[in-house]
Write a protein that holds these residues in place. Structure first.
Motif, PDB file in Angstrom:
ATOM      1  N   LEU A   1     106.654 -18.390 -43.355  1.00 56.05           N
ATOM      2  CA  LEU A   1     106.188 -17.304 -42.486  1.00 56.05           C
ATOM      3  C   LEU A   1     106.270 -15.957 -43.190  1.00 56.05           C
ATOM      4  O   LEU A   1     105.363 -15.124 -43.071  1.00 56.05           O
TER       5      LEU A   1
ATOM      6  N   ARG B   1     102.906 -13.799 -43.836  1.00 57.49           N
ATOM      7  CA  ARG B   1     102.659 -12.692 -42.919  1.00 57.49           C
ATOM      8  C   ARG B   1     103.160 -11.327 -43.382  1.00 57.49           C
ATOM      9  O   ARG B   1     102.701 -10.307 -42.869  1.00 57.49           O
TER      10      ARG B   1
ATOM     11  N   TYR C   1     101.431  -7.727 -42.425  1.00 60.23           N
ATOM     12  CA  TYR C   1     102.140  -6.732 -41.622  1.00 60.23           C
ATOM     13  C   TYR C   1     102.272  -5.414 -42.379  1.00 60.23           C
ATOM     14  O   TYR C   1     102.147  -4.325 -41.795  1.00 60.23           O
TER      15      TYR C   1
ATOM     16  N   ASP D   1     109.028 -12.865 -36.404  1.00 61.92           N
ATOM     17  CA  ASP D   1     108.214 -14.011 -35.977  1.00 61.92           C
ATOM     18  C   ASP D   1     108.985 -15.317 -36.169  1.00 61.92           C
ATOM     19  O   ASP D   1     108.934 -16.217 -35.318  1.00 61.92           O
TER      20      ASP D   1
ATOM     21  N   ASN E   1     111.587 -15.567 -33.555  1.00 66.31           N
ATOM     22  CA  ASN E   1     110.965 -15.904 -32.274  1.00 66.31           C
ATOM     23  C   ASN E   1     110.660 -17.401 -32.187  1.00 66.31           C
ATOM     24  O   ASN E   1     110.791 -18.007 -31.118  1.00 66.31           O
ATOM     25  N   GLU E   2     110.252 -18.013 -33.295  1.00 64.84           N
ATOM     26  CA  GLU E   2     110.011 -19.454 -33.286  1.00 64.84           C
ATOM     27  C   GLU E   2     111.295 -20.238 -33.001  1.00 64.84           C
ATOM     28  O   GLU E   2     111.259 -21.286 -32.358  1.00 64.84           O
TER      29      GLU E   2
ATOM     30  N   LEU F   1     110.065  -9.220 -27.512  1.00 67.94           N
ATOM     31  CA  LEU F   1     109.321  -9.258 -28.765  1.00 67.94           C
ATOM     32  C   LEU F   1     108.603  -7.937 -29.003  1.00 67.94           C
ATOM     33  O   LEU F   1     108.654  -7.375 -30.110  1.00 67.94           O
TER      34      LEU F   1
ATOM     35  N   ARG G   1     109.342  -5.212 -32.049  1.00 67.99           N
ATOM     36  CA  ARG G   1     108.248  -4.813 -32.940  1.00 67.99           C
ATOM     37  C   ARG G   1     108.058  -3.303 -32.927  1.00 67.99           C
ATOM     38  O   ARG G   1     107.859  -2.675 -33.972  1.00 67.99           O
TER      39      ARG G   1
END
Length: 291
Positions: A228, A232, A236, A262, A265-266, A275, A279
């Motif tokens: 990830l 990402r 970002y 992220d 969060n998974e 979330l 952010r």
């Protein structure tokens, strides 16, 4: 037959999602995430996301060439010790070993870095000239470290496999080179409401045995976490630059942090409001750093 196959695939997918949701709920309960959010809010969750990366820092540095230091700042009674205690338990330790950066010897620093496997903590008293800034800077971008073992010219090289947390008082003057290589979580002294007092008490009494599940899951999902960040972080970073929040290397630091959010969060299944709050916090954090 094709319709039956598709139906079975949907059923398997639904069962998989249900199992993941149950796993996330169990993990949140084990680490008392609700109490953690009540005590620290978005800034605490930023530090938790970084810790997930800090447990995999060597891999991230090897693949992306960098992993930022974490600076935890705040005035007295803002919760720095409680936050460190919580993060240490999630990393599988009863308590992080904190070293005074101004007083550590060259030999002791070498031993600490050479044996690190996860986050290590340096406490800044006044961020004066005795802090080994030049030895800390390379830990951001390379796993290969060369440090002097003791007085004299002998230099020993080794691989740094850990990550670095700097703990400081609010307003501590940290060199620009370190600020540009770090992300900062700033804790404010909170109003001690009954709800927060209960949350703090719950975190203080949380045994390490309850949090080993987090380390186990993070280890099991290591490849996915690193994937990830690889996929990402750059996107970002570009988004932060395009939207005018920050630019350059600093955008990449906070891009990695958003990617780690992220990944977190998974694992935990944060609510939409949590979330978005984290952010938003990361975006605002990225503005106050030189680049």
């Amino acid at each position: 037959m094709q319709a039956i196959k598709q139906l079975r695939e949907r059923e398997i997918s639904a069962c998989s999602r249900a199992a993941e949701a149950q796993g996330a709920a169990a993990l949140k309960s084990a680490i008392r995430l609700g109490d953690f959010w009540a005590a620290f809010g978005a800034q605490g969750m930023v530090a938790l996301a970084w810790t997930l990366g800090g447990m995999n820092a060597a891999r991230i540095r090897n693949e992306l060439g960098r992993f930022p230091l974490l600076r935890i700042s705040g005035e007295a009674a803002s919760g720095k010790s409680l936050l460190l205690g919580y993060l240490s338990k999630l990393s599988g330790k009863d308590q992080f070993e904190c070293r005074l950066a101004e007083r550590i010897t060259t030999a002791a620093l070498s031993r600490t870095l050479a044996t690190a496997n996860g986050p290590i903590v340096f406490e800044l008293e006044n961020a004066g000239p005795d802090v080994p800034w030049d030895q800390l800077k390379p830990l951001f971008s390379s796993s290969a470290v060369a440090l002097q073992r003791a007085a004299g010219s002998v230099i020993e090289s080794f691989t740094f496999s850990g990550s670095v947390i700097l703990v400081e008082r609010l307003g501590t003057k940290v060199p620009v080179a370190i600020r540009a290589r770090s992300v900062e979580a700033t804790l404010q002294r909170p109003k001690l409401t009954p709800a927060r007092r209960a949350a703090v008490d719950a975190l203080n009494t949380m045994p390490t045995t309850m949090t080993t599940l987090f380390q186990a899951v993070a280890t099991e999902r290591r490849e996915r976490i690193v994937q990830l960040v690889n996929e990402r972080a750059m996107d970002y970073a570009h988004e932060l630059e395009t939207d005018g929040w920050t630019m350059g290397g600093n955008a990449m630091n906070y891009g990695q942090l958003l990617a780690l959010l992220d990944a977190l969060n998974e694992l935990l299944g944060l609510s939409d409001s949590q979330l978005e709050a984290v952010r938003r916090e990361i975006r605002f954090m990225s503005m106050d750093v030189p680049y």
